[in-house]
Structure formats: C-alpha cells, structure tokens
Design an enzyme around this catalytic site. Structure first.
Site, PDB file in Angstrom:
ATOM      1  N   SER A   1       0.818  -1.215   0.000  1.00 26.34           N
ATOM      2  CA  SER A   1       0.000   0.000   0.000  1.00 26.34           C
ATOM      3  C   SER A   1       0.847   1.259   0.000  1.00 26.34           C
ATOM      4  CB  SER A   1      -0.925   0.007   1.219  1.00 26.34           C
ATOM      5  OG  SER A   1      -0.154  -0.012   2.404  1.00 26.34           O
TER       6      SER A   1
ATOM      7  N   PHE B   1       4.208   3.716  -1.336  1.00 29.19           N
ATOM      8  CA  PHE B   1       4.547   4.229  -2.661  1.00 29.19           C
ATOM      9  C   PHE B   1       5.467   3.262  -3.415  1.00 29.19           C
ATOM     10  CE2 PHE B   1       3.824   8.848  -1.140  1.00 29.19           C
ATOM     11  CZ  PHE B   1       2.473   8.737  -1.422  1.00 29.19           C
TER      12      PHE B   1
ATOM     13  N   CYS C   1      17.502   5.813  -2.825  1.00 27.65           N
ATOM     14  CA  CYS C   1      17.315   6.617  -4.033  1.00 27.65           C
ATOM     15  C   CYS C   1      18.366   7.706  -4.167  1.00 27.65           C
ATOM     16  CB  CYS C   1      15.913   7.199  -4.093  1.00 27.65           C
ATOM     17  SG  CYS C   1      15.405   8.061  -2.630  1.00 27.65           S
TER      18      CYS C   1
END
Ligand SMILES: NC(=O)c1ccc[n+]([C@@H]2O[C@H](COP(=O)([O-])OP(=O)(O)OC[C@H]3O[C@@H](n4cnc5c(N)ncnc54)[C@H](OP(=O)(O)O)[C@@H]3O)[C@@H](O)[C@H]2O)c1
Ligand SMILES: NC(=O)c1ccc[n+]([C@@H]2O[C@H](COP(=O)([O-])OP(=O)(O)OC[C@H]3O[C@@H](n4cnc5c(N)ncnc54)[C@H](OP(=O)(O)O)[C@@H]3O)[C@@H](O)[C@H]2O)c1
Ligand SMILES: NC(=O)c1ccc[n+]([C@@H]2O[C@H](COP(=O)([O-])OP(=O)(O)OC[C@H]3O[C@@H](n4cnc5c(N)ncnc54)[C@H](OP(=O)(O)O)[C@@H]3O)[C@@H](O)[C@H]2O)c1
Ligand SMILES: NC(=O)c1ccc[n+]([C@@H]2O[C@H](COP(=O)([O-])OP(=O)(O)OC[C@H]3O[C@@H](n4cnc5c(N)ncnc54)[C@H](OP(=O)(O)O)[C@@H]3O)[C@@H](O)[C@H]2O)c1
Ligand SMILES: [Zn+2]
Ligand SMILES: [Zn+2]
Lengths: 344, 54, 344, 344, 344, 54
Positions: D11, D13, D146
């Site tokens: 659920s 991202f 990231c």
C-alpha cells in the site's frame, strides 16, 4: 513625499515590483513608469496587483525630471542610456549587471565588454549589508544580482570572521522562474518549466565574478531552476581550514546580522520550518540565513533564502535608495510574509 | 475625465493624450480609441483578437 | 509492422505524443516526422523522451508515401494541405479542428470559414466510443477536440438513455497548459501560468459547436486553465426533466461503457481517489467517468477526466487509426497510469 | 510466467510501484500484496492506476509461498521479519536500508543498530550498474537508496577512471515528496510542502554512509525537498587533483555506461533539455547522467537524475530481481517517459 | 491601540492569519493566541512569518479578558465554548460554521444539529458587503464560509437587480489546499494532493445552505480541489428568465461594488489577466468579481476570486470586527497582491 | 530575560513560567527546558528526534 521617482522597464518583473513598492513608499512618489511595448496602457494591464494605480506606461524616450530613477532593463541598456538617466535624475539605481562589477576586465571575461568603463569605479554596489557605508549620497548605485546576493549574505559572516579566502566553497543555488524575466522563450513556458530540477549554467556562471569581487572568495557556483516563481535559495558548502564549532558560527552570524533589519537567522530546532526557505520570505525584502555543521567532513553548510524579485532586485534597490537618500532604511519595505503559502 | 463606454468606469487619462491613441480601461480592460481630445471622446477600438492558451 | 506512418507537426505536443505512441506500436512503423523549425534535428531535440529514436525531423514539404498520415498542425493547416496529405497516404487522421464539424455553417459561425467544405461530409469523427461503426475503412478521420471529448464521454450515456436533448446542461472544464501547444506566448509563461484558476473563453467557446453537433445537445460551456500540464476534467451539471435515480444512472453508464477498453467508471467509494481525476489517467489513453446525484436540486453532476494530449488528441487518433485499419483497437495504447504522481 | 511474487508493504509508494511493474511483468506473476491497514481492500483503493487489477491486500502475517518476495516496508521491519520472508520465498529483495550497508558498524553509527548483523555479509547490494556480477543467484538483495543511487551513478565513472578517492566531493541533492512515503505528517502536507526549497538533513545524512561504502569515496552530502512528487536529482561538485578534459570525461562515462540499458548520457547541446532532469525520466527505470566542466575552478559538475520510486526503488528492485533470477534484464521495465510533463 | 484581542485556534491556518493581521493592526493589540498542542512555543514555531512576534501560544483553558475574541476552531468547538468566549470578550467573532446559518433547521439538515440554537438569531453574519448595517455593535459575529463568500459576492448584484430567485444557477468552485486546515490526512499529503482537479462533495455541499440562506437563491453547488494553496474561485452559471445586456450587468455590478473597499470588478479586455483570478488577490482581503455573457445560451457567467484564508476567513473576520467596533473599515487590511506570483 | 544557550539569542519568556516547561528559541528553534524560574535558567531539552520527510 519628499522624492519623485521613475522606473524604466516598469512592465518587467523587477520594474513592476519597484512600482508596487514605490506607490506605497511613504517618502517617494512614483511619477513615471516606462514601457515601449505597453505605452499608454495602465500599469494594471501588465501587473494585476496595480490595477488601482492611476498611472499609464510612457515611453523611455521622454524621461521626466525626477530625484530618483530606477533602471530595471536588460543587461546592456543602462550602459547605453546612462547619460540620459543621469540627466533625468540625481540618483540612479540600476538593477542590471551593467555597473555591478568593479573592473572592466571582469566584463570582458564574463560579459560582452563594457561601453562605459570609466563609470565603474564611481558606481556603488547596492547591497547595504555589505556596503552600507558607501551608499549615502551615491549618485549611481548598482543593485546586486539575486543569486550573488543570496550567496554573499550566506557567506559574509564566514568571510569576515572565519575564512582565509583560499578555502574550497561550493555554492549550489535553486531559483524560481521569475528570475528569467518576462520574455523567457520556450524553456520558460509552463509545460516545459513545470516540475523541473533543471541545471542551467552548471559551471562558469556569471555570478561567480560578482561573488568573488565582493567577498574576495572564489566559489564554485551552479544554479538550478526549480518549480517556484519567486525565490532563490543558496546552499554553500564551505570547508574551513580549521575545524569550527557551532558556537563560533553563531557568534559570527549573530554579530554580523543582529542589527540588520532585513536578515533573519534561522537554523535548526523543531517544527516544519527549520532552515531558510524562499517561500517564507516571498514578497518581502527579508533574507533568511542559517547553517549546519557536518562534523565528519569538517564542512559548514550555509543556507540562505530570499525573494529574487525583492531582496534580490527591487527591494534591495529601494533599500539602497533609502540609504543613499538618507530616508529611514526600512521605509516602504516592511511587508511580512505569508503562511501557509504555496510557491509565490 | 471621461467614462469608459464599456463598463461606465472612470478612465484615467494623461496630459499629452492624442487622437488615434489606444487606451485600456483599468476596470473592464476594454481597448478604447481616442477620437477627440478636447474634450476627450473615446470609442471601442477595433478588436485585436488575442487567443491565449486555447 | 504492417503499416508505415508519418506525423506532420511532430515537434508539437500532440505530434510528439504521436511519435511516442508510434515508435512502440506493434503494427505501425514511424517513417517520417516533420518540423519546419527543427528540420534535420533529432526527435530527441524536441522531446527528451525520444532521445533513443533514430529519426530526424524532415520538412513537411516532402512527404513520404505512407499508409497512414497524422496531421498534428494548428487549425487551418490541414484544410490548406489536405490534398498533399491524401496524395501521401491512404488514410489521413487529422488532429486539428479542420474536419471535425459536420457542416460548413458551423465553421462560419465559430471559426473563420472553411476552404474545403466539400470534404466535411466524408470526414469521419474519430471518437470510437461515439462513432466506432463509421471508422473502419475511413480515409479521412478527424479526431475530437480534447474538451469536447471529455464532455461527450461524460454526457453520452445520459443523452442515449435519459435526456430529451432540451435540458439545461452546464459544462465547466478545467485544463492543463499543454492544451495550448508549444507556442503559448506571454500567458503561457511559467510565472504567469503557475497556480492559476484562469477563466478563458468563459462564454461562447468553440467546443460548444462540436458537442452540440455530436450529442445533439446544447451545452453552456466554460473552460478554466489550472495548474497542471496534462489533463482535462469536465464537470457537467445536468438537470433532467424527470428525477433520476442512482440505479438509472449506473445502468446507463455501465451499459454504454462496460465493454469500452478505454473508459473506466469511477464514482464514489472511499479512499483518496473517489471521482475521475486527470492525474490518474495522465500519460494513458484512458478516460475516467463518474457521477453524483444531487437530490435536492434534481441535478446530475457528471465528472470526466482524461489526458488532453492522449485520449484528447494523440491517443484518440491512434485508437481511431487502429479501428480504421482493422488493427487490434488497443494496440500501442495500453500504458498504465502512475501513482503517486504530481501533475504530469 | 515463470515466477510467482509477493509484495510486502504494497500500500506504500514503493510497494504500489512494485505492483504496477509486476502485473505487467512478462515473467513474473504477482500473487500477494500486503497491507495491514487496507487488508481485504482492492489494490485500486490505494492506487488508482491499479483499479483493474483483480487482487486484494492481505495481511503480512500470512505470507504465501512464492519464488520472489519484495519487502517495501519502513526501516527496521525487514530485519525483524527476515526469517519469515526467507521462509516464504527463495529470493528476497528488500527495498529498505536494513541490509544495504556492508558492516554493522555503519548501522551503529548512522542508524539505531542492527538486530541481524550476521546477514549483512551475504546480502547483495542491488544496483546492477555497480554490482551486476554479484547478483545472479543472490537470495537476499538490498536495493540501493534513491539518493545514494543517484549519487553513485553520477560518480561511478569518475571513481573508476579519474579520482583517487581522497578528493573533495560535494553532493547536493533535490528530491520530490514521494521520497517520504505515504505517512509524511505535517511537513508533508500540501500547504506546507508546496513550492519549497527545503533543506533537510543538510549535514550528516545517512546516505553518505551508503555512498562511501560502495564508492570508497567520502562525500559531503546535503538534500533538499523541492516541489515535485517523483524525482531525485544529484549535483556532484568534484575537484580532481589533476585537471581533466571534456574528452577524458566523455570517455570515462561512455565506457562505463555505453552498454547499460538504463543509463543515458545527457550533457550539453541545445534545446530546452540539455542536462539530466528528473521529469524526463519520471515513471521509468532510466537514469540520466551528464556533466559540465568548470575550467577556472578545476571542478567537474556531475548531474544525475532519476525517479526515486523507480530507478531509486521499485524499478531497481525489479531490475535486480531480473538479474538475480536470470530473466532478461529489461523485462517489465521498458516504459518510456512523457513529454510534455509537469511534475510526475 | 484601542482594543485588545485574543485568537483561539491560533496555530491553525485561519488563526495564524488572524495573528498576522492583528500584530500589524493599528487599533488592536494581540494579547493571547491559543494552541493546545503547541502551548508555550513561539508563534513562529507554527508560522515562520511570525518569528519576530514576541508571543507564545497559551492554552485555551485560560482565556485572557479582552475586548475582542476570534475563534478559529473547527466546527463544533464554538458552540461548546461560546459561554467562556463571551465571558472573556465583549465581542466574539467566530470563523467556523457554528453560528453562520440563521435557523436551527438548517444545522439539522446539513450538519449534526446545534447545541445552542437560541444564539442563532442574535448572531450577525459577518460579510460586510451583504450585511454592513447589522454589524455595528454586534457582540457575536459569524464570518462567512470561504466558498459561500465567493459565491455570494459573485451573485449578489444579480440577485439584487436582475434575478427573481427561481432561476437555475450552477456554482462551480475551485479551491486551494489551505481550505482543509492543518490536519488534512492522507488526501492532503503533497504526493496525493499535487496536480489534482479533484471533485469533493460534487453534490449536496454544505455551502449551498449558507448561500440559500443569505441570497434567497437555490444554487446547484460543486467544489473541486485544484493545485494551489490559497484561493477560491467560483464560476456561477446563471440563466436569467429574460435576456440581459452587458450594460445591465455593468450597471448592476458597478452600483453594488463601486464604493466597496474590498471588491474589484475585473472583466474582459486584453492582456494576461482578464477575469478574476485567485492568485491576483492572494494574501489580500480583496475579492475580484467579473462576468461574461453568453448570447446563444442566454447565460451569465459570473466569476469571483478570493483568498480563502483572507477574504474567505481571517480578513473578513477582521473587516467585520472593524465595522462592529467602529474602527476604520480597512484598518489592518490594506495589503496589496504580488505579481508575478506562483500559487500563494 | 535570558539568552538561548544554543545561539545566544534573547529568549522571549512569559509571566507564569514554571520549571520543567519546554520553550523554543525563536532564532535557532532549540528546545529548552526551564530549570529554574527565579532567575530563569534553561538547558537544552532532551531531544525529540523528528525525522520529517526523509
Ligand atoms: N527578475 C529578477 O529576478 C532579477 C533579479 C535581479 C536583477 N534583475 C535585473 O533586472 C533587470 C530587469 O529584469 P526583469 O526580470 O524585470 O526583466 P523583464 O521582465 O524582461 O523586464 C525588462 C523591462 O525592460 C524594458 N526594456 C527592455 N529593453 C529596453 C530598452 N532597450 N529600453 C528601455 N526599456 C527596455 C521592458 O519593457 P519594454 O520592452 O516594453 O520597454 C521591460 O519593462 C535585468 O537587468 C535583470 O538582470 C532581475
Ligand atoms: N495540445 C492538445 O492538447 C491538443 C488536443 C487536441 C487537439 N489538438 C490539436 O492538435 C494540433 C496540434 O496541437 P499542438 O498542441 O500539438 O500544437 P503545437 O505544439 O503548437 O504543434 C504544432 C506543430 O505543427 C507544426 N506546424 C505549424 N504550422 C505548420 C504548417 N503550416 N505546416 C506544417 N507544420 C506546421 C509545428 O512545427 P513547425 O512549425 O516546426 O513545422 C508543430 O510541430 C492542433 O490542431 C490542436 O488543435 C491539440
Ligand atoms: N519512497 C521512496 O522514494 C523510496 C526510495 C527508496 C527506498 N525506499 C524504501 O522503501 C521502503 C518503503 O518506502 P515507501 O516510501 O513506499 O513507504 P510507505 O509509503 O510509508 O509504505 C510503507 C509500507 O509498509 C507497510 N508496513 C509498515 N509497517 C509494516 C510492518 N511492520 N509490517 C508489514 N508492513 C508494514 C505499510 O502498510 P501497512 O501499514 O498498511 O501494512 C506500507 O504498505 C522504505 O524502507 C524506504 O526507505 C523508498
Ligand atoms: N481554512 C480556511 O480556508 C477557512 C475558511 C473559512 C473558515 N474557516 C474556518 O475556520 C476554522 C479554522 O479553520 P482552519 O483551516 O484554520 O483549521 P486548522 O488549521 O485545523 O486550525 C484549527 C485550530 O483550532 C485549534 N483547536 C482545535 N480543536 C480545538 C478545541 N477543541 N479547542 C480549542 N482549540 C482547538 C487547533 O489548535 P490546537 O489543537 O493545538 O488547540 C488549531 O489552532 C474552521 O471552523 C474553519 O471552518 C477556515
Ligand atoms: Zn471599462
Ligand atoms: Zn537559540
């Protein structure tokens, strides 16, 4: 209403902001605002926030005789027109880069040369936090560039108190779209410019010259366009030769800025707004300055934020004019920011 | 002083106004042509269609 | 790779999207992409997402002989060039308004007249959800306008099942900046276009004619620019003569759209995304349609959302070409949307 | 459909993006997607782009037996649950920081310690461009962070070819709001987060450890939140000991990335998109890398851009899984970006 | 400094704006600002634009005795606390919906009932343009809702001069994210809320009751969230029984608003800003109102725009207090908007 | 009046301040605990790590 004033380039972003400031200024009366393309139209035609102002754009060919003339025209115009500007007004404040650098050599290196080099020496750099003493009585003032102003305000206390001048300094700037002025072309269109983190001039930016000239410090400068309209934020990564402490930093910054009416120290703490942010100062003449200390890498990270159209252009110009003419420094410049606010 | 013929608002004028010049009304934005200057008389200017953003 | 295709106007937003779709299309090969201003440059020069495509823009003066030609040029170009387009390709799909309206009278009323009125009758309106039967074998297809498409898809089930055609209908549309194309001028610059809710053509919009022509329903149409790049959202406020129930509405919408590959019903429920939203379908050929019922005022509020460059332009054009040529309808059009996503 | 897969944390991202990729993956079938808060709801309840997917969230308490399990849960969950994850699946790909760093000491310094230090050695860092050889057959893969991924991809060719490892390197990162995940609190609300250039962790960021561990290079790292949803852009300011030339740089970057399916070199040229930009790669697994050379200061400015949820999380994880399982590397990852696009 | 004032709910968006206005108000002194969650913290902790204000949040349990108390608390709080508020202050201005509707029946229909119905009759609706005569001396003022205010200001001249009250009127509103207050939940997070055109309460919105109560006109109301922080824009589609002319409209609007200090007529013309837009008035207490006439459909399209936190909340409340207390109407409310500006 | 022990800025106080209460400094945002009230003495409060947006 002691002084009369004109704005040349009043249909632009910086010129429009000058008009906004001057129509509310307690000691200045705006008597002329020029635009060639919008001649005879109301100021509100270009600037919806000025719809109530009873003044129409006039041609820059006929300059009224005033006390104070602001030139908010593209690079090159002021050098070409400076004699007419000075005939029209006892005090000229130029917002372009034309008279910012102290030496003609820098114009030859970073720009396309200079047609009036003899004026460079007498022009006074307009950032009061750096140059307040030189401003009273100045008749040609060159307001600082927005990115240079953000960088200089961030670094100044370090330069004065802590650095030698030979340290490695990286300045990474993020700016809004109004910095490009009204005529931005394809890259400035909303579909292309929205949502970007767009490097422009990642190396060799002209503002390096201005920073070096006034701080005596070579910086490695890069600028990035981000999705906001107003705002410039500089993150300065500084590597002092000797380790510094938080206390040293607070002392240097407090000493320098404690009494400055338009510089706020903002650093750390809790809550959502812990460091300088352009949106907190948008629409105001304020700059926020803060820092963080990176123990491991012996780096000081200085962050400064301002509104490029205000503290980085029109607000600084009015501030400088106030000092030059002996008006109360903060006159006409006391607007407060908004919260919440999107991307003003 | 003259009223806008579109919205009735007061038009701001300037000193050296000349016949043939185009003025905008600050309320309704109408483009008005100066027909006479003494006294000032205006009419709607031939429209320049500006289709922005469509 | 059964079919060869050209895109005229490939440097524009709709044309670039056509290229994106065609280079991935399983049954079509893109052989020519024109631009006068960018002749000889790579497609990637205009469209960074096409940097890997090994094709350069060529002039629209020399059109290759292909099976399929897409014209993504401004209003007026296709009427002027239609004979050359048809000489170059057996099937022409035009994305402009030039061949959308069925009668020359409407062009005289809403546009500046028409130079090739004799073609209007044979041109096929390209919205498959409305006109699927007429498309196979069509040699001149006119893809629907983006706002008209959003409106028609929202209203079609009501028109078919529930309305007489004389009801009061208000269509209030919100659109992104890419609708204006690449050459938007001052109003399309990022500083002016950011953060707006800007009415444009609040009354008398040209899309009224297209909606009336294909739905047989007069609507009162207004469009507003809002801060997104892709997307069109239509809120249709409909006042049926007789009260309707939610069940009637669901039945009408399900019946019409159940088997449509590119229309999704989205209405109510819980969570963040309860009604159609353009950002959910951005980058895709999907349209979302939903409704709410206003008991007191006996109003049906229909909401539809699509990507103006896709379902509202290039995607619809490829969809129509697929149907016209007898290719699998969804070929090349199966991209899924993103979540989370800002304002694509 | 060789392999079955589960997503824990579906659920969120990153988890939602994994689901989007896996439902289209040619060699993998998504059989389970967990959420505790949304148990029994459809995937479309959380992710509107997955409304057509016929699967409901289930509890992470009952894990299906699958070939491949992706953990997209907050820091700390994977260390606690790793035995259950490995019981459920032969290959576990963790997207959190839990198994990214090679030594427990780094967890003690930068995080709150580690409960399963014995697994760190066998966990394989999941960035294929750095670590492709180690991935085939790996049973515990830790996808890179990231910001670290953006930094590493930017610097890798320099580290391999040009730098000693003792140079001064500043990494100034700008990121979108999806990096904070779904549960962002006050600072992540739209009114507070819109329009920002907000320094967060200006000094001492955890990603420094990851970069140092995998590049063998100490960097001075700062991150800033800017107004986009997806995207991370790193500007690396590098000061080589010896002057380098553009040719040296092109050679180093081409050599390293020429054959990489997901890295594009973008540097200079004309047009609007001259350097890497996150919006060009949003929604894709691509990274753009480019550089500029600053003669005067002997600085290399490297810019890299990626989509934090894709190349910086879910896309990288699928890429690593493809390599680990011997599937075609690019399977399920060939989406192209959009143009124009706002801030996806 | 005639009057002392308190703000209850000062850590919220409307409450913060009240503080901003009151600290600059020439005739009012802010002496108390409450927040339960931020007790003892500086105002600047919540509102970065108030960092220089020397006041800390205090608990609403201990209310100072003042002349003027503003309640900027969620729906329901004022009804519960009204006796304490009135004990603390001679004049109470409530910004919530608690005392806005004139009849308890409407609370039962649109809200959850009312615990102090006996006060509804004496409470004075605070929109001066509608209700100026009733305000002087009022001791309980209920400021209007933001969407209702935008709608009422747009429609009022038509209702007074042109409509019967039985016409079909559609009101389609677009609002910014600050309308949801500080505690918005998932749907208000930046990733979910960015770039939206999101229908919320497309039918049956509570503001219908307020509009009907004060205009005597039933409207069909729908609201949409769009990507801005401050701002509400209402497009009212009105179908008069008899055709009206532009001249009739100008006369009605000019007559009503000519002397209003905070309403500007903006309609048509050339340039970028032709109709009311929220970004032109953001940060100010101004409302822009304009219209366009749709010949064919005999529709008047009225557009109005305001800042929901100012004219739609705090600005209106201060305006009403000024009138109630006999202070100069515009005192403390003369801020001008910005240009250019993104999405403030 | 008392100075912030983090940044040296002047701390704004209020009348009925009590020992144990937490104050923030309006310059540096530091969270300070009130140790004594007469005269006021503060020290850095035990930090509540708030990791927003990372
Ligand atoms: N925007 C910023 O953030 C910023 C910050 C710091 C400094 N500045 C400096 O301020 C100056 C103006 O910038 P801007 O952003 O406001 O630009 P802008 O929006 O493009 O406005 C330029 C103005 O100059 C006028 N102009 C152009 N050529 C002229 C000429 N030859 N003679 C007389 N007027 C002329 C234009 O109007 P007409 O063409 O109609 O006459 C317009 O009013 C520049 O030098 C810029 O570097 C800007
Ligand atoms: N944008 C949308 O959302 C949308 C939606 C539905 C329909 N449409 C329709 O699609 C068409 C294109 O729209 P757009 O937004 O993509 O516009 P755009 O971005 O302005 O692109 C127009 C393209 O046409 C080319 N062009 C212009 N004049 C030409 C001529 N005389 N001969 C040949 N090529 C010419 C341009 O390139 P060169 O000038 O370099 O040749 C450019 O490639 C329009 O008719 C529009 O109404 C657009
Ligand atoms: N977002 C990015 O850009 C990004 C980039 C690189 C790496 N990552 C990493 O990816 C991971 C997920 O990030 P995100 O941004 O997707 O976060 P997120 O949106 O907050 O999602 C977290 C997910 O984990 C689930 N979850 C939370 N606690 C759990 C538990 N104890 N047991 C099982 N499930 C649990 C949540 O659902 P329920 O609570 O309903 O179970 C939710 O589905 C993090 O480790 C993050 O560092 C994220
Ligand atoms: N935002 C707008 O655009 C707008 C427009 C028109 C009208 N309004 C109305 O203005 C009011 C405030 O809206 P807002 O957007 O500012 O909301 P908000 O940001 O959520 O602020 C609510 C404030 O009320 C305080 N509060 C909550 N419950 C309380 C209680 N039981 N007792 C005392 N204080 C309490 C909160 O602080 P603590 O919890 O820390 O005490 C906070 O300061 C609402 O009634 C709203 O309908 C808002
Ligand atoms: Zn007028
Ligand atoms: Zn302090």
């Amino acid at each position: 209403m002691g002084y009369t004033a004109s704005v040349v380039g009043a249909s632009g972003f910086a010129g429009g902001e000058l008009c906004r400031l001057l129509v509310e200024h307690p000691a200045v009366e705006l008597v002329q605002a020029t635009s060639r393309k919008k001649e005879n139209r109301t100021l509100g035609h270009a600037h919806p926030n000025l719809r109530d102002v009873d003044l129409r754009f006039s041609t820059p060919e006929d300059l009224a005789s005033v006390d104070l003339l602001f030139a908010a025209t593209p690079h090159g115009v002021s050098m070409a027109e400076i004699d007419r500007f000075r005939d029209a007004a006892g005090t000229v404040v130029d917002l372009s880069a034309d008279f910012r650098l102290p030496e003609v050599g820098l114009y030859e290196e970073y720009y396309d040369g200079h047609s009036r080099p003899e004026l460079l020496e007498s022009a006074v750099y307009g950032l009061p936090e750096l140059n307040r003493e030189a401003l009273p009585g100045a008749d040609l003032v060159a307001a600082g560039g927005c990115n240079a102003t953000a960088s200089i305000l961030g670094l100044l206390p370090l330069v004065v108190d802590i650095l030698d001048g030979d340290e490695q300094v990286v300045v990474d700037v993020k700016v809004g779209s109004s910095e490009g002025g009204t005529g931005g072309g394809d890259a400035a269109s909303h579909p292309e410019r929205s949502g970007v983190v767009r490097p422009y001039a990642p190396a060799g930016h002209r503002h390096e010259a201005e920073i070096a000239a006034y701080l005596g410090l070579d910086v490695a400068f890069s600028a990035h366009a981000v999705d906001m309209v107003r705002g410039a934020s500089a993150t300065c990564h500084v590597f002092p030769d000797e380790p510094v402490s938080e206390a040293d930093l607070w002392q240097a910054y407090r000493e320098r800025y404690e009494d400055e009416p338009f510089v706020d120290l903002v650093a750390g703490g809790s809550g959502v707004y812990r460091y300088p942010e352009p949106k907190s100062v948008a629409g105001t003449n304020r700059a926020e300055v803060g820092f963080a200390l990176d123990q491991s890498s012996e780096r000081v990270v200085v962050i400064s934020a301002l509104d490029n159209v205000m503290k980085g252009a029109a607000g600084q110009a009015v501030h400088a004019a106030n000092v030059a003419l002996g008006i109360e420094e903060t006159a006409g410049l006391d607007a407060r920011g908004l919260h919440p606010v999107g991307s003003p | 002083m003259v009223d806008c013929i579109e919205c009735g608002g007061e038009l701001s004028l300037y000193d050296d106004i000349e016949a043939g010049e185009i003025l905008d009304c600050s309320t309704c934005g109408a483009e008005l042509e100066v027909l006479e200057v003494d006294p000032v008389e205006v009419d709607k200017a031939p429209e320049l269609q500006q289709d922005w953003g469509e």
